[in-house]
Design an enzyme around this catalytic site. Sequence first.
Site, short mmCIF file in Angstrom:
data_model
loop_
_atom_site.label_atom_id
_atom_site.label_comp_id
_atom_site.label_asym_id
_atom_site.label_seq_id
_atom_site.Cartn_x
_atom_site.Cartn_y
_atom_site.Cartn_z
N GLU A 42 67.34 122.22 -23.66
CA GLU A 42 65.89 122.35 -23.82
C GLU A 42 65.54 123.71 -24.39
O GLU A 42 64.62 123.84 -25.21
CB GLU A 42 65.20 122.08 -22.49
CG GLU A 42 65.34 120.64 -21.98
CD GLU A 42 66.68 120.31 -21.37
OE1 GLU A 42 67.47 121.25 -21.11
OE2 GLU A 42 66.98 119.11 -21.14
N HIS A 89 62.38 114.06 -11.47
CA HIS A 89 61.72 113.27 -12.52
C HIS A 89 60.26 113.06 -12.14
O HIS A 89 59.66 112.04 -12.47
CB HIS A 89 62.39 111.91 -12.70
CG HIS A 89 63.84 111.94 -13.01
ND1 HIS A 89 64.81 111.94 -12.05
CD2 HIS A 89 64.49 112.00 -14.20
CE1 HIS A 89 66.01 111.98 -12.62
NE2 HIS A 89 65.85 112.03 -13.92
C1 LIG Z 1 68.25 119.52 -17.77
C2 LIG Z 1 68.22 118.06 -18.07
N1 LIG Z 1 67.89 117.64 -19.30
C3 LIG Z 1 67.83 116.33 -19.58
C4 LIG Z 1 68.12 115.37 -18.63
C5 LIG Z 1 68.02 113.88 -18.94
N2 LIG Z 1 69.33 113.29 -18.97
C6 LIG Z 1 69.90 112.71 -17.88
S1 LIG Z 1 71.45 112.18 -18.16
C7 LIG Z 1 71.40 112.67 -19.77
C8 LIG Z 1 72.58 112.45 -20.67
C9 LIG Z 1 73.76 113.24 -20.22
O1 LIG Z 1 74.84 112.89 -21.04
P1 LIG Z 1 76.30 113.45 -20.76
O2 LIG Z 1 76.22 114.89 -20.44
O3 LIG Z 1 77.16 113.08 -21.90
O4 LIG Z 1 76.77 112.71 -19.43
P2 LIG Z 1 77.08 111.16 -19.20
O5 LIG Z 1 75.80 110.50 -18.81
O6 LIG Z 1 77.64 110.61 -20.44
O7 LIG Z 1 78.06 111.10 -18.09
C10 LIG Z 1 70.17 113.25 -20.06
C11 LIG Z 1 69.77 113.78 -21.37
C12 LIG Z 1 68.46 115.86 -17.35
N3 LIG Z 1 68.76 115.02 -16.35
N4 LIG Z 1 68.51 117.18 -17.10
#
Ligand SMILES: Cc1ncc(C[n+]2csc(CCOP(=O)(O)OP(=O)(O)O)c2C)c(N)n1
Lengths: 410, 410, 337, 337
Positions: free
Chosen positions: C60, C129
């Site tokens: 972000e 959230h």
């Molecule tokens: C600081 C923050 N930014 C955005 C999100 C929204 N979010 C939740 S899971 C996710 C994707 C994460 O992807 P990855 O790191 O590849 O992990 P995976 O789900 O594939 O295990 C996002 C963008 C969040 N939870 N926290």
Amino acid sequence: MKTMLDLHVPEPPARPGEAPDFSAMQVPPAGVVPRPDIDAPASDLRELPFELIRVLDDEGRACGEWNPQLPADTLRRGLRAMLLTRTFDERMVRLQRQGKTSFYIKSTGEEAIGVAQALALNRDDMCFTSYRQQGLLVAREWPLVDLICQIFNNRKDRLKGRQLPILYSVREAGYFSMSGNVGSRFPHAVGWAMASAYKHDTKIASAWIGDGTTAEGDFHYALTFASVYRAPVILNVVNNQWAISTFQGIAGGNEAPFASRAIGYGLPGLRVDGNDFLAVHAATRWAAERARRNGGATLIELFTYRAAAHSTSDDPTKYRPQDEASAWPLGDPIERLKQHLIVLGEWSEAQHTALQAELEAEVQAAVKEAEQYGTLHSEDSDPQTMFEDVFESVPPHLQLQLEELRSIGS
Amino acid sequence: MKTMLDLHVPEPPARPGEAPDFSAMQVPPAGVVPRPDIDAPASDLRELPFELIRVLDDEGRACGEWNPQLPADTLRRGLRAMLLTRTFDERMVRLQRQGKTSFYIKSTGEEAIGVAQALALNRDDMCFTSYRQQGLLVAREWPLVDLICQIFNNRKDRLKGRQLPILYSVREAGYFSMSGNVGSRFPHAVGWAMASAYKHDTKIASAWIGDGTTAEGDFHYALTFASVYRAPVILNVVNNQWAISTFQGIAGGNEAPFASRAIGYGLPGLRVDGNDFLAVHAATRWAAERARRNGGATLIELFTYRAAAHSTSDDPTKYRPQDEASAWPLGDPIERLKQHLIVLGEWSEAQHTALQAELEAEVQAAVKEAEQYGTLHSEDSDPQTMFEDVFESVPPHLQLQLEELRSIGS
Amino acid sequence: MSSMNMVQALNSAMDVMLTRDPDVLIFGEDVGYFGGVFRCTAGLQAKHGRRRVFDAPIAEGGIVAAAVGMGAYGLRPVVEIQFADYILPAFDQLVSEASRLRYRSGGEFTAPITVRSPCGGGIHGGQTHSQSPEALFTHISGLKTVMPSNPYDAKGLLIAAIEDNDPVIFLEPKRLYNGPFDGYHDRPLQPWAAHPAGEVPDDYYRIELGKAAIARAGEAVTVLTYGTMLHVSLAAVAECGIDAEVIDLRTLFPLDIETISASIRKTGRCVIVHEASRTSGFGAELGQSVQEQCFFHLEAPILRVTGWDTPYPHAQEWQYFPGPKRVVHALKRVMED
Amino acid sequence: MSSMNMVQALNSAMDVMLTRDPDVLIFGEDVGYFGGVFRCTAGLQAKHGRRRVFDAPIAEGGIVAAAVGMGAYGLRPVVEIQFADYILPAFDQLVSEASRLRYRSGGEFTAPITVRSPCGGGIHGGQTHSQSPEALFTHISGLKTVMPSNPYDAKGLLIAAIEDNDPVIFLEPKRLYNGPFDGYHDRPLQPWAAHPAGEVPDDYYRIELGKAAIARAGEAVTVLTYGTMLHVSLAAVAECGIDAEVIDLRTLFPLDIETISASIRKTGRCVIVHEASRTSGFGAELGQSVQEQCFFHLEAPILRVTGWDTPYPHAQEWQYFPGPKRVVHALKRVMED
Ligand SMILES: Cc1ncc(C[n+]2csc(CCOP(=O)(O)OP(=O)(O)O)c2C)c(N)n1
Ligand SMILES: Cc1ncc(C[n+]2csc(CCOP(=O)(O)OP(=O)(O)O)c2C)c(N)n1
Ligand SMILES: [Mg+2]
Ligand SMILES: [Mg+2]
């Protein structure tokens, strides 16, 4: 003549309606990557992040220097924990669909990570996970009932209904409190490991982060502090190719493997077939031993595929080919370990079927028990718990707010 | 038997009272590092960050493939700008001691960076600097009077007295607005470069960050976005060995060169003798041409030494050997370029002495002129300027606050 | 005119601006091909191309920083932060850079960026959230903060925010994306289609930043609120029959203190309702400002109905969420004095 | 007892705690060998060793994150952020992690960390070495926020903060490091040696968090203030001769509302003074809280004297800094009504 500049926006090889395409992915044979000495200086290991450490070959044989030579009992324990994790996941999603909880996240296809790493670590090594390493708790044999109580937010939920399902905290099982923010616990692992070193303890820490989340500042803080203070920590990047709808190229994965981030911090970086139980175990063991000998941190990229939806709120057919998971070249971790055990003569299809039934019953029993303590909203929670644990003791202003809530309602 | 863990806290080789010690530093001969093709894939360049690109040898000759073959006029322009920068710095510190301003930061020993890089870039390439690249503005021939007016916060200060001295903003000279926060403009350069690419422009961006500041999240954001979107930007790390009292090992510099951070993002990383005008120019030109051809970003580590105090608020004898600067193995950038010009027969001691006198007079004249417009607190500033530019127009609540100040005072 | 929910209205605002202004571009986590986890950017990449609507790394701080750099170049980026809870890693970029770039550069560089982000609870999002961080932004000189309560306003305000030459934090109460939620989680949800503000022009229009709306005129007491709590407050007023004037702030900063003061001079009483936690929430500023402006008109203490001073819990969501009961109670109390 | 300025008192607090508790350790930018840019940790590395007092990378987010991890292990880290302006890169770690670790883990993990940071202006630091971000922290459930105004309190409060089992933001008004600054920048500085609160016990003592101090008893009006502004307020009161009761909050959160209310019930009038900018500053919460508690005792509007709603400028520092003139003006105005 001047070139006109242009903005490059990476795209995955295939989108819905197209055929899955892993043609750009190099899958080297198992057993070819040499295993360096645990005390090797990081500067000798700069090629490792560009390899892919694999032990299990296509026939299910264990090959090469990274073969951890685990006893068959350990392998069976691993197989059982992976299968239990998958069974548990499936069941929880069904309960979510039934409205017994609000949310769930599966680890399908990634079970080798939590499970093999749990078995390669000591039980009192502290794990700072993302939300897809439930296999760790399963492998550490933490009672499923306890997990389900958290998922149901019922009256036996040790987190008192305060947390979204699956954001566990299990200090006793070396499982650090999770949060919905991605990445922000990754550097805690380093601080925890520094504290362990400061106290001349023997425990190490391990942390997990997703491919997408490597872009956060917290990833960089963790690597920097781990490098500078040589913290006894394992820093794992779970590269499951996707971050919700965003493919790993948007985190930089098309330009260099995530394991190679280690180089710039003078850390060893291992890139590992994340669906290969033996490779995951061996790499973790290597990094853990190194850390325990004051050799400092290791970055491990676990190369895998998120076979499930991101969460119960997600529908991956909206952004990737429906059959991409089945086209994934590194197979399924459970199938591969099962085949290996069969090749070793230590397992059979019949045993596997029996085990599957046993685990389903186990999960079923745990669900039954947990349901006795309530499911989400099956009963009103005590408002008092909402005001506790904000501070060590409830301060006057929160006491007043509690009374306000009690007298007025909401 | 278990090893007892221990916390590693790095220390610099020498502290006050000890002899300077650069024995761990490898200084390769000039001219030995090959210069790769501008279009070479980053994956072919992974050894470069571990080299040290040097062009000028100890005798002042230009050697090897990286020799930029600059005309003597350009070299003299560079020498003049470096010498003017140093003269300006010296004078400003004296003015600060006299109370005509509150603060100043010198770039002594690092002049080749701002100056050679300015000459290797186009004037409309946007520079996102740290506070030690004033040489850029000098080389771009921005009027010294204007800089001094900012330093004096006088009535001709285009920044209206709002900024600490030296936190310039000179859009016309491609110099982005600075701030006291370290690092936070580094990723702006990437966004600016992405915008340039988005608009099919031909301008590129360049950014500078200190060795210490590489630890900030902003450094990682910049590299990530630059890598993913192949932004036309040069990302420079000025490794001058110190961050106030903190040596570069506390930023991870003992574990791997900062240039090698590039590898994990799939970017080329160049490690350059920062006191070698020709090497700095050549590396910058290489990165700039690459960027202009849509080849994306380059990370350049400029290896140098902060010969001066951190700022006028600092006393380095408190934390490092007094004579460390003079023991620095890479010499002084002005001396080295001067010697090179003399070797070429394009310069002489007499000319140098004359130039020095001329530049002192130039600075002197600029100071004189600027003083006519006031020095810090020589006159009251108009309170109105305090309330302007918070937003595009002054909103009602700020209008009221201005009136409050006008009627009550403070 | 079309019937739109808030997601569609926001989408339409961005579509209009992408079409009108080639310097507008959109990026953020999952906003490209997929169209955002709340679908606010659905279809925009397909229509306007990957160069103009694209996915960003999960950083972000990097997203806002890149937007600031683009803004300094001359573009007008609109970024999405997936949940307002995740704006915090970008907080330094917003406060130390975006908010004061114009000021410190004497107007040479500006950051005409819009940061969109869904905020607030009521969707079982748990601690991370559900948060409402608006008060934090209102303390920062140089930022504008907006929170619409309906599709019509959402589109008009978002267009004004994108066109604004200063940085705007645009918070979208996610509980309102699909309907005007009145706080009764156990009753069926009303769709926006049944609400007059669900009728939204298809083309360009603006609602000026800094202007509040009187959502319900009344004489007895003034309710100051915004976002989801507007609908909760209206439900409470309907229920208790007190003739309240309900003001929807729409823009929190700059604050429309004139509309507020005029109302309070009339009613002499004030209740402030917001979902964020109480201490140093935006209600504090509202209360103190009202008191400064209208002290001698006040007949009763200004009361706050807010989220509790705890993190936003999951299972206890409806005990945390300030519902109509609490608003009714406050309205009755201020009428007693 | 020794005569100490605030830097020495803080140093003594850390020295005492390092000596008493092996789980206390100190790190931050330049705090090790050098002893900090304001010298607050001078000599501590030499005395307690590099393992316990050391330099950190320039990554405020990383510093706080490492401290949280150490706290979870069982240590009691004290970290220094070089200027309060630079806490913002750590804001997410403080809000999303430190403040709610205890809550979300049901008490399994805690973050007993202390974050020390010099704040405030008056030293010609310009926009990024002068800010007072305290209000932001007071909005975050789970954080305590402290700001001492003299050496004696500074030491006692810092020891209490370090021993506290929850995260504490400990803001040190840097303008007070060397003397009790009264706002007259053009008069000679008084040293702490000439002030009674400059007498500080050498050993361990605590001042409980959450308790305000009555710095001057009075009957006519209550001044609520903290940090540097305490001394500015006292100077203003001395100057105008109004019999004000001046309350030094010391801890901003949890707030000592009882001491405050008791005073206002007595005086019926209130002026709030802080250096941070006005909108949504901590004065907003103070004013609204006072009004909620003491409405029927108030005889005049509660006024705020604060920094302006602009960034903190460099050359105009003394026009930005709320000085005695503005406080006197406010005192006179509330006495008129
Ligand atoms: C600081 C923050 N930014 C955005 C999100 C929204 N979010 C939740 S899971 C996710 C994707 C994460 O992807 P990855 O790191 O590849 O992990 P995976 O789900 O594939 O295990 C996002 C963008 C969040 N939870 N926290
Ligand atoms: C975000 C932030 N943190 C801390 C500081 C305080 N500070 C100013 S300069 C500096 C050292 C920077 O060192 P380096 O990056 O190596 O740059 P150099 O001064 O050597 O050019 C520090 C810690 C700051 N200005 N901003
Ligand atoms: Mg992923
Ligand atoms: Mg440096």
